[in-house]
Write a protein that holds these residues in place. Structure first.
Motif, PDB file in Angstrom:
ATOM      1  N   SER A  34      28.524 -54.973 -31.328  1.00 56.71           N
ATOM      2  CA  SER A  34      28.437 -53.717 -30.589  1.00 56.71           C
ATOM      3  C   SER A  34      28.347 -53.956 -29.085  1.00 56.71           C
ATOM      4  O   SER A  34      27.820 -54.967 -28.630  1.00 56.71           O
ATOM      5  CB  SER A  34      27.210 -52.928 -31.058  1.00 56.71           C
ATOM      6  N   HIS A  36      26.770 -51.614 -27.195  1.00 55.93           N
ATOM      7  CA  HIS A  36      25.804 -50.612 -26.733  1.00 55.93           C
ATOM      8  C   HIS A  36      24.826 -51.172 -25.708  1.00 55.93           C
ATOM      9  O   HIS A  36      24.121 -50.395 -25.044  1.00 55.93           O
ATOM     10  CB  HIS A  36      25.036 -50.034 -27.916  1.00 55.93           C
ATOM     11  N   GLU A 384      29.244 -46.598 -28.122  1.00 59.29           N
ATOM     12  CA  GLU A 384      28.531 -46.609 -29.395  1.00 59.29           C
ATOM     13  C   GLU A 384      27.090 -46.153 -29.177  1.00 59.29           C
ATOM     14  O   GLU A 384      26.498 -46.409 -28.134  1.00 59.29           O
ATOM     15  CB  GLU A 384      28.555 -48.009 -30.005  1.00 59.29           C
TER      16      GLU A 384
END
Length: 963
Positions: A34, A36, A384
């Motif tokens: 990810s 994020h 995300e």
């Protein structure tokens, strides 16, 4: 992509991670693919830039700041490099075309890129420039080496060094400290008394048992091992709006941050029923001027547990938030992971301790590279979502506005819902200082525009039938327009099917003949006529004749136990009973024996004034539904409501005389009226399946022979239809509606792909006249429930809370239905009073509490979310489990009964009963009693199949002979 460039002389150092870095590393390890944890932003220098000077300034800053030379590794340590080549990439803006569009496309692609830990520097700079006056500068950092405050300090220091170099001045001394020293201090804290005191504080704030996770309703699932996509909404609040709110808060010692946390918790309390919300609060983690000037990752997150209980006042909630914030900041160094570990987070089924994050970004970008000031500075956000909701308050220096930014996970909120939710949060924040003494339930959850949209906007484009006719009047009109057109076809129940038909003229004449007989037997206007008839021409004839004679019909299920039929006849007060063959059940009841096939009058009888006594304001039919007290409830539906519903179907489905319905729904089930009555109001025809149950192949073969074009289904019969279509395709089929229970997306998708026909997913209780909403199915993700559609003509749908206040788009609540398509009420006045209430949004009208829960999306589509009681839908039939239990309690010796609807393996769902008592008969005798309906239970012990239930209930014994 720039690669690390260690110097030849100084060796690199291996360092552990600081406590704040370790928190980020744990999160990255949980979501390794990810992005994020990427942070940064962009700004736009206006004016000429000296690119060589820009590069030299960056190199000096990298040399003095250890954080910019850190190389974190996947294993949880990091290397401090003596020298690195700054990763500054130059991208030329196109000479022609839209530069802003080019920048946007580039940024969308750039932010998808991931840092490969241990192999490349975890930060990247990009300068998009036309070489003259126009520039866009983007900064991206992995959170392991930089926090939000650090990105601001990065730009401040870069512009400071650049401006000095540009004019030949000495570079101001670096006031920050060495990040490696902060790492040592951070690790020393873990073994200090302060760590123990902080641990004790957070242990007292959080109970041993974690509260349930709170988030907006689930609307899908993210891919395995991936965070859900993120939707972003921004809202600029002008000082004209902001200042009165700030003044009101500050007068009571509260901040805008307090208001943001309180508004978010209040929203989840009112919208989701949350009584405890875990809110993450980031803090700088920098004490003293030295660390405030140091680049790097220092930030920590504190878990505030806010309890917005019912009855709490706004002032009390703000006070609770303020106290939690102040205490959290005093104990801010304690790692969030320690609290999560103590609470055994994973055992609670949570991947995060937090339900939401609220951040304050108070930064100033009033900076310039020499004479080129930075403009349009903004923080960047990822793609995300780590948390269901994350709210950021952005204050940029002396800007004329404050920006609110809301990040929402796609599996909880769509893009449009996210924007609406942000406006609701500001709406709540603005109300807080003026309503400090008010209870939380008093605050208006919705901005005026959204409230108006929910009450009026969703219904303003619906057609309204000003002067509805009865279905009989519509039928007679078609009979006069095309008397020789086919109205009805059916088959003899023989090995070789033999087809028969009736024209509109013949059906008109036959129904008139029977209507006159009914009047002759004493039937008066608005009297009830019970119909105990199988699926046959006689049933259709009886429907038309009853209405023409001014009466209203009650269709009974011929398969019901005699005791049940007797109960319903007694409750209904029916004046006449029409049946195929009089029998013992009918002794003592006024009755009329009706032969199945005629004789049909060959010619029309002379028209008379009383040939049609149906009236729009009168009752059309009654249906009994299962009651929670064990007593069935009779629903009274008027002609006006019925014709309004039929008119919507005719218009929306574009019915014409070329259409033909197949009638296969159990007649005592209200969707059967779609197939029985709708065709006759439009000059179309219907094909009657023979009575009883039919195999999928027999159903589709019948449809193919008679070129059926539409039908009404429940999911179980839709599944059977698709099975039968493999052997007997029905090319004439163009439309179907499916309701009665939840339609699985996989089944809907299969129907669309296999048939090419249109499918409508419909919803609505008996009290809403067959159904109240419909959605034209389209290919749909199979992990998300299908919508059940928008309100139909002359119908209104509200989603309200327990106080009957309007709930926002996307928030689940009680479904109320309103409009002239509602039932006239129930047989019993007390039942009517409980379920039908005055409509507060349309004075003088009524609304009905469906007992269902659901939510409206931003397109106005209703989504069903289950029941608020124990009522279930099975094979399209509405069943109160309490009525089944009441029937079980009538069996000899039974003192306790519990009933549930269960599905075993891949088989169909069935009702199961568990019985207990002090002097119960053996299981075999109880089973026999259930099968025979002994004790007046009227309960069938068998599999529940389409057509087996209406106004009664069935249970099946469990394997091994147990009950």
């Amino acid at each position: 992509m720039a690669a690390p460039d260690p110097g030849p002389d100084t060796p690199e150092l291996s360092l552990p991670l600081s406590l704040s870095q370790h928190e980020v590393w744990l999160d990255q390890r949980l979501w390794p693919d990810s992005g994020h944890l990427h942070i940064g932003g962009c700004c736009h220098p206006e004016g000429p830039l000296d690119l060589d000077c820009l590069q030299r300034a960056l190199e000096l800053m990298v040399a003095e700041s250890e954080a910019l030379r850190l190389l974190p590794e996947r294993g949880g340590r990091q290397r401090l490099l003596p020298r690195v080549r700054p990763p500054l990439q130059h991208i030329a803006l196109p000479a022609q075309g839209d530069a802003e569009a080019f920048i946007e496309r580039w940024w969308l692609e750039e932010r998808q890129q991931r840092f490969e830990l241990g192999r490349e520097l975890p930060w990247r700079l990009s300068l998009l420039s036309d070489g003259r006056q126009r520039h866009a500068l983007y900064l991206r950092f992995h959170h392991l080496v930089m926090d939000g405050w650090g990105t601001q300090r990065f730009l401040q220091r870069w512009t400071e060094i650049y401006s000095a170099l540009l004019v030949g001045r000495p570079v101001p001394a670096y006031e920050g400290g060495a990040y490696s020293e902060h790492v040592r201090e951070s690790l020393a804290y873990r073994d200090s008394p302060a760590f123990a005191r902080d641990a004790d504080y957070w242990a007292r704030q959080w109970p041993a048992l974690l509260p349930a996770a709170q988030a907006p309703r689930q609307r899908g699932t993210a891919a395995a091992g991936r965070l859900p996509a993120l939707h972003l909404a921004r809202l600029r609040i002008s000082r004209l709006e902001l200042d009165p709110v700030l003044q009101g808060l500050q007068a009571r010692g509260h901040s805008l941050f307090d208001a943001a946390v309180a508004a978010l918790c209040l929203y989840l309390h009112r919208g989701q029923g949350a009584d405890a919300v875990a809110v993450g609060m980031p803090s700088l983690g920098r004490s003293g001027a030295r660390w405030r000037a140091t680049l790097g990752m220092f930030a920590t997150v504190q878990p505030l547990l806010i309890r917005p209980r019912p009855g709490l006042s706004v002032g009390q909630l703000l006070g609770q938030v303020h106290q939690q914030v102040a205490g959290g900041l005093r104990h801010a160094r304690y790692p969030l992971s320690e609290t999560a570990h103590r609470l055994q987070l994973l055992r609670s089924g949570r991947d995060s301790l937090l339900d939401a994050m609220v951040s304050l970004e108070r930064q100033s970008y009033a900076l310039s590279f020499g004479d080129s000031p930075l403009t349009r500075a903004s923080q960047s956000f990822g793609t995300e979502a780590r948390y269901p909701l994350a709210l950021t308050l952005c204050e940029f220096g002396d800007s004329e506005a404050v920006e609110l930014v809301l990040e929402a996970a796609d599996k909880h909120c769509g893009a449009a819902e996210t924007a609406l939710l942000l406006r609701r949060l500001w709406h709540l924040m603005a109300q807080l200082p003026q309503n400090l003494e008010a209870p939380l339930e008093r605050l208006e959850l919705l901005p005026a525009a959204e409230r108006e949209a929910l009450i009026l906007g969703l219904h303003q484009d619906l057609a309204r039938l000003e002067r509805p006719q009865t279905f009989v009047q519509q039928f007679l009109r078609q009979a006069r327009l095309a008397p020789q057109a086919t109205a009805l076809v059916w088959e003899d129940e023989t090995t070789t099917p033999s087809s028969h038909s009736l024209s509109y003229a013949q059906l008109d004449a036959a129904s008139l003949h029977l209507a006159r007989q009914l009047r002759g037997r004493g039937l008066r206007s608005c009297d009830w006529v019970a119909l105990l008839l199988p699926r046959s021409p006689a049933l259709l004839l009886a429907l038309l004749a009853t209405a023409r004679a001014g009466g209203a019909f009650l269709i009974l299920d011929a398969d019901s136990p005699p005791e049940r039929l007797a109960e319903l006849l007694a409750l209904s007060g029916a004046r006449l009973l029409l049946c195929a063959e009089p029998g013992p059940l009918h002794q003592g009841l006024d009755r009329l024996g009706l032969p199945l096939w005629g004789p049909w009058p060959a010619e029309r009888a002379p028209a008379q004034a009383e040939d049609d006594l149906s009236a729009p304001e009168g009752p059309a039919y009654m249906l009994f539904t299962s009651g929670s007290t064990g007593r069935p409830k009779g629903v009274l539906m008027g002609h006006d409501a019925l014709q309004r519903r039929l008119a919507w179907m005719a218009r929306r489905w574009s019915l014409s005389p070329q259409d033909r319905a197949v009638q296969q729904v159990q007649p005592a089930f209200d969707p059967a009226l779609i197939e029985l009555l709708l065709p006759l109001t439009q000059g179309a025809s219907l094909a009657l399946m023979p009575p009883g149950r039919h195999s999928p192949q027999r159903l589709t073969a019948f449809m193919a022979r008679h070129q059926a074009s539409f039908c009404a289904l429940v999911p179980a019969t839709l599944q059977a239809l698709l099975e039968g279509l493999r052997e007997h395709p029905v090319p004439s089929l163009r439309l179907a509606c499916c309701g009665g229970e939840t339609l699985p997306p996989a089944l809907s998708n299969r129907f669309l792909a296999q048939t090419g026909a249109r499918l409508f997913n419909v919803y609505g209780p008996t009290e809403a006249c067959i159904f109240a909403s419909a959605w034209a199915c389209e290919p749909w993700p199979e992990d998300q429930a299908l919508p059940v559609g928008r309100a139909l003509d002359d119908t209104r749908i509200y989603v309200l809370d327990s106080e009957r206040q309007v709930l926002p788009f996307g928030v689940c609540g009680d479904i109320w239905l309103a409009g002239p398509t509602l039932a006239q009420g129930y047989l019993e006045a007390e039942d009517t009073a409980r379920a039908f209430r005055p409509d507060p949004f349309h004075p003088g009208q009524r609304m009905y509490l469906s007992g269902d829960r659901g939510w409206l999306d931003t397109d106005g589509q209703l989504h069903f979310a289950g029941r608020q009681d124990r009522q279930i839908k099975l094979r399209g039939h509405r069943i109160e489990l309490g009525e089944v239990e009441a029937a079980c309690l009538t069996l000899p010796g039974v003192r306790q009964a519990a009933v549930q609807c269960l599905q075993e393996g891949q088989g169909p769902a069935r009702l199961h009963a568990w019985l207990a008592g002090s002097a119960m008969r053996p299981a075999a005798e109880l089973l026999a009693a259930l099968r025979s309906g002994a004790g007046g239970a009227g309960l069938a012990c068998r599999s529940i199949v389409p057509g087996a239930l209406r106004g009664r209930s069935g249970i099946r014994r469990r394997p091994a002979g147990t009950i």
